[in-house]
Design a protein around this motif. Structure first.
Motif, mmCIF file in Angstrom:
data_model
loop_
_atom_site.group_PDB
_atom_site.id
_atom_site.type_symbol
_atom_site.label_atom_id
_atom_site.label_comp_id
_atom_site.label_asym_id
_atom_site.label_seq_id
_atom_site.Cartn_x
_atom_site.Cartn_y
_atom_site.Cartn_z
ATOM 1 N N ASN A 414 8.796 35.144 -1.721
ATOM 2 C CA ASN A 414 10.148 35.679 -1.739
ATOM 3 C C ASN A 414 10.455 36.318 -0.394
ATOM 4 N N GLY A 415 11.572 35.926 0.184
ATOM 5 C CA GLY A 415 11.933 36.413 1.509
ATOM 6 C C GLY A 415 11.421 35.532 2.622
ATOM 7 N N MET A 416 10.619 34.518 2.300
ATOM 8 C CA MET A 416 10.073 33.604 3.308
ATOM 9 C C MET A 416 9.836 32.246 2.641
ATOM 10 N N ALA A 417 10.890 31.427 2.607
ATOM 11 C CA ALA A 417 10.886 30.223 1.782
ATOM 12 C C ALA A 417 10.208 29.033 2.434
ATOM 13 N N LEU A 418 9.808 29.145 3.703
ATOM 14 C CA LEU A 418 9.200 28.016 4.412
ATOM 15 C C LEU A 418 7.908 28.453 5.079
ATOM 16 N N ASN A 419 6.879 27.615 4.953
ATOM 17 C CA ASN A 419 5.604 27.858 5.630
ATOM 18 C C ASN A 419 5.178 26.549 6.298
ATOM 19 N N ILE A 420 4.818 26.639 7.579
ATOM 20 C CA ILE A 420 4.349 25.465 8.320
ATOM 21 C C ILE A 420 2.898 25.693 8.732
ATOM 22 N N THR A 421 2.025 24.823 8.293
ATOM 23 C CA THR A 421 0.619 24.898 8.667
ATOM 24 C C THR A 421 0.193 23.531 9.183
ATOM 25 N N CYS A 422 -0.549 23.521 10.271
ATOM 26 C CA CYS A 422 -1.065 22.252 10.767
ATOM 27 C C CYS A 422 -2.542 22.411 11.089
ATOM 28 N N ASN A 423 -3.241 21.302 11.084
ATOM 29 C CA ASN A 423 -4.640 21.325 11.478
ATOM 30 C C ASN A 423 -4.964 20.083 12.287
ATOM 31 N N SER A 424 -5.859 20.263 13.246
ATOM 32 C CA SER A 424 -6.304 19.129 14.045
ATOM 33 C C SER A 424 -7.343 18.348 13.252
ATOM 34 N N TYR A 425 -7.345 17.053 13.443
ATOM 35 C CA TYR A 425 -8.375 16.203 12.841
ATOM 36 C C TYR A 425 -8.593 14.991 13.739
ATOM 37 N N ALA A 426 -9.791 14.876 14.290
ATOM 38 C CA ALA A 426 -10.136 13.762 15.182
ATOM 39 C C ALA A 426 -9.091 13.664 16.297
ATOM 40 N N ASP A 427 -8.283 12.608 16.307
ATOM 41 C CA ASP A 427 -7.316 12.397 17.389
ATOM 42 C C ASP A 427 -5.894 12.798 17.019
ATOM 43 N N ASP A 428 -5.713 13.450 15.875
ATOM 44 C CA ASP A 428 -4.364 13.763 15.399
ATOM 45 C C ASP A 428 -4.161 15.258 15.173
ATOM 46 N N MET A 429 -2.884 15.650 15.177
ATOM 47 C CA MET A 429 -2.475 16.966 14.709
ATOM 48 C C MET A 429 -1.644 16.730 13.462
ATOM 49 N N ASP A 430 -2.155 17.168 12.314
ATOM 50 C CA ASP A 430 -1.527 16.908 11.022
ATOM 51 C C ASP A 430 -0.735 18.135 10.568
ATOM 52 N N PHE A 431 0.550 17.945 10.318
ATOM 53 C CA PHE A 431 1.440 19.028 9.892
ATOM 54 C C PHE A 431 1.645 18.976 8.383
ATOM 55 N N GLY A 432 1.625 20.150 7.749
ATOM 56 C CA GLY A 432 1.979 20.282 6.348
ATOM 57 C C GLY A 432 3.083 21.317 6.203
ATOM 58 N N LEU A 433 4.222 20.925 5.645
ATOM 59 C CA LEU A 433 5.368 21.821 5.471
ATOM 60 C C LEU A 433 5.550 22.085 3.985
ATOM 61 N N THR A 434 5.502 23.346 3.594
ATOM 62 C CA THR A 434 5.646 23.736 2.197
ATOM 63 C C THR A 434 6.840 24.676 2.070
ATOM 64 N N GLY A 435 7.771 24.325 1.209
ATOM 65 C CA GLY A 435 8.968 25.153 1.066
ATOM 66 C C GLY A 435 9.448 25.225 -0.369
ATOM 67 N N CYS A 436 10.323 26.194 -0.618
ATOM 68 C CA CYS A 436 10.996 26.284 -1.913
ATOM 69 C C CYS A 436 11.958 25.117 -2.023
ATOM 70 N N ARG A 437 11.896 24.408 -3.124
ATOM 71 C CA ARG A 437 12.689 23.186 -3.295
ATOM 72 C C ARG A 437 14.193 23.471 -3.232
ATOM 73 N N ARG A 438 14.608 24.645 -3.706
ATOM 74 C CA ARG A 438 16.040 24.975 -3.727
ATOM 75 C C ARG A 438 16.478 25.656 -2.435
ATOM 76 N N SER A 439 15.667 26.573 -1.911
ATOM 77 C CA SER A 439 16.064 27.359 -0.746
ATOM 78 C C SER A 439 15.977 26.571 0.551
ATOM 79 N N VAL A 440 15.134 25.525 0.588
ATOM 80 C CA VAL A 440 14.981 24.694 1.793
ATOM 81 C C VAL A 440 15.307 23.251 1.390
ATOM 82 N N PRO A 441 16.590 22.924 1.246
ATOM 83 C CA PRO A 441 16.959 21.579 0.791
ATOM 84 C C PRO A 441 16.612 20.517 1.834
ATOM 85 N N HIS A 442 16.249 19.334 1.340
ATOM 86 C CA HIS A 442 15.920 18.203 2.219
ATOM 87 C C HIS A 442 14.881 18.594 3.273
ATOM 88 N N LEU A 443 13.843 19.276 2.808
ATOM 89 C CA LEU A 443 12.790 19.749 3.716
ATOM 90 C C LEU A 443 12.189 18.613 4.526
#
Length: 464
Positions: A414-443
């Motif tokens: 509550n008060g922070m509807a979006l979280n962005i976490t990424c991690n490196s793996y081998a040759d890539d940087m993998d992003f994971g975006l987690t948000g509230c389905r209603r507060s962050v539409p079309h995430l």
């Protein structure tokens, strides 16, 4: 149970499940039979002895004086925690992310150990997915990553790797589980405990606090932020989640950093800054002042315990001004680099204990505010969390299946509807975006914006 772990249970409600998660994608080994996934599921289900971490169940009552405590689940049912699932047709990545979004929306049952794992087949490209979630009172993101790595191998021919929850001897596994048992989320608490002692570090805490508050009042980068603008992300959330994930070649990010004299972490933040700016403009919701992100940083013990944004244990935090008010991507990258540099220098002037104490103080509003239901009444301490977790540098295999990507899922509050976490793996940087389905539409639109911003940064740095 230590107070930090208990705080995640106290703060949790239907709108705010407090678990972290991970999604791994695997390619089947060459010549795999049609029932390969079923065989893997049965192999991972054949566990003679469970690791203690995966048997821990929270409880409170008269015997615990009303406080949360850990007990061992004597009626453990592995079938409940480890499940075999399949995607509906057409089995695209879209269906996979939608399933993970739903799984990540539901709270873990407190009458059982606080974890689940889902082995998922049915992808039309033949890949297999593994989604796991564990309560933040048990582990944090870095500890969960280490647990996963403890049962992976660089040998594609090795077929006897046990499940993550199986008890087994071995220094690598024991170390990973010890680190998970002592979650990094509890480190600030340990710093506070130590600070109560009569030590030189404790004696320096008042001066460090005054310096940190002074920086915050001047709107300078520090462990505290007092100037974050209110955005559409800083609102009451629902319990429904949306998850989006994508990876980019890490060499592209490194090339930008090299050409611009910035770090890999700076480039990650600049990608997020530009993507968020475009997203907010689309929704006519871009504030005049720049957004602020809390960015966990590591401590490099080899450099006099100064802070480092290049990895390590996330025991410190810098409040970074993202420069979302700036039009030019090069200007945003430069602003982020300066903000991170100033913040790391500020932490570098403190001892490790003082860094952890200041970071705990800086993080406190993000936990206390939703607990006391003060969101919408007071200004947000920062707008979102952007984490960059170091992952395996070489290609990993799970019983012959090659891991092609690993994407983190985190915790909107509550008060922070979006979280962005990424991690490196081998040759890539993998992003994971987690948000509230209603507060962050079309995430998922943020993925397109991240890709566009990476291209814009390449062009600005002259490496396109």
């Amino acid at each position: 149970m230590d107070p930090t772990s208990a705080a995640f249970l106290y703060a949790e409600n239907r709108q705010m499940p407090m678990h972290v998660g991970g999604l791994q994608l695997f390619e089947k080994p060459e010549g795999a039979p049609r029932d390969y996934v079923r065989q893997i599921y049965e192999q991972m289900s054949e566990v003679e002895e469970m690791a203690p971490l995966f048997l821990k169940r929270p409880t409170r009552g008269i015997t615990t004086a009303g406080q949360w405590a850990w007990t061992q689940d004597d009626a453990f049912d592995l079938e409940y925690h480890f499940r075999h699932s399949a995607l509906p047709k057409p089995g695209r990545v879209r269906e996979l992310l939608e399933l993970c979004s739903r799984l990540h929306s539901t709270r873990l049952a407190r009458e059982r150990p606080l974890w689940e794992a889902h082995l998922i087949e049915g992808m039309r490209d033949g890949r297999v997915a593994l989604y796991t979630k564990m309560h933040h009172s048990l582990v944090d993101g870095i500890s969960a990553m280490r647990l996963l790595q403890s049962v992976m191998t660089t040998d594609p021919d090795k077929r006897d790797m046990p499940a993550m929850w199986a008890a087994r001897p071995g220094k690598k596994t024991e170390k990973a589980r010890d680190e998970a048992e002592h979650s990094l989320a509890a480190v600030p608490l340990d710093a506070m405990r130590t600070a109560l002692g009569i030590t030189a570090d404790a004696a320096g805490l008042p001066a460090a606090l005054v310096k940190t508050l002074r920086s915050g009042l001047k709107n300078e980068t520090s462990a505290l932020s007092l100037y974050a603008p209110r955005t559409m992300f800083n609102t009451t959330i629902t319990g429904s989640r949306r998850f989006a994930a994508q990876g980019w070649p890490i060499e592209r990010l490194r090339a930008i950093g090299k050409a611009s004299g910035t770090t890999l972490n700076d480039v990650v933040l600049a990608m997020c800054s530009g993507a968020i700016r475009t997203y907010l403009i689309e929704h006519d919701a871009l504030p005049d002042s720049g957004l602020v992100s809390m960015v966990p940083v590591g401590l490099n013990a080899k450099q006099s315990q100064s802070a480092s944004g290049e990895g390590g244990n996330a025991v410190g935090a810098v409040m970074v001004k993202l420069g979302t008010e700036l039009h030019d991507p090069a200007d945003r990258l430069a602003a982020i680099h300066g903000s991170m540099k100033t913040g790391k220098e500020a932490l570098g002037s403190m001892t490790q204990l003082q860094i952890m104490a200041m970071s705990a103080l800086g993080m406190a509003p993000s936990i206390v505010t939703p607990m006391l239901r003060l969101h919408g009444i007071i200004r947000p301490p920062f707008n979102l969390i952007i984490s960059n977790v170091p992952g395996p540098r070489s290609v990993q295999y799970l019983n012959g299946a090659r891991m092609t990507g690993t994407y983190p899922l985190s915790i909107p509050i509550n008060g922070m509807a979006l979280n962005i976490t990424c991690n490196s793996y081998a040759d890539d940087m993998d992003f994971g975006l987690t948000g509230c389905r209603r507060s962050v539409p079309h995430l998922q639109r943020l993925l397109t914006h991240l890709d566009d911003e990476l291209g814009a940064l390449e062009k600005a740095a002259g490496v396109a």
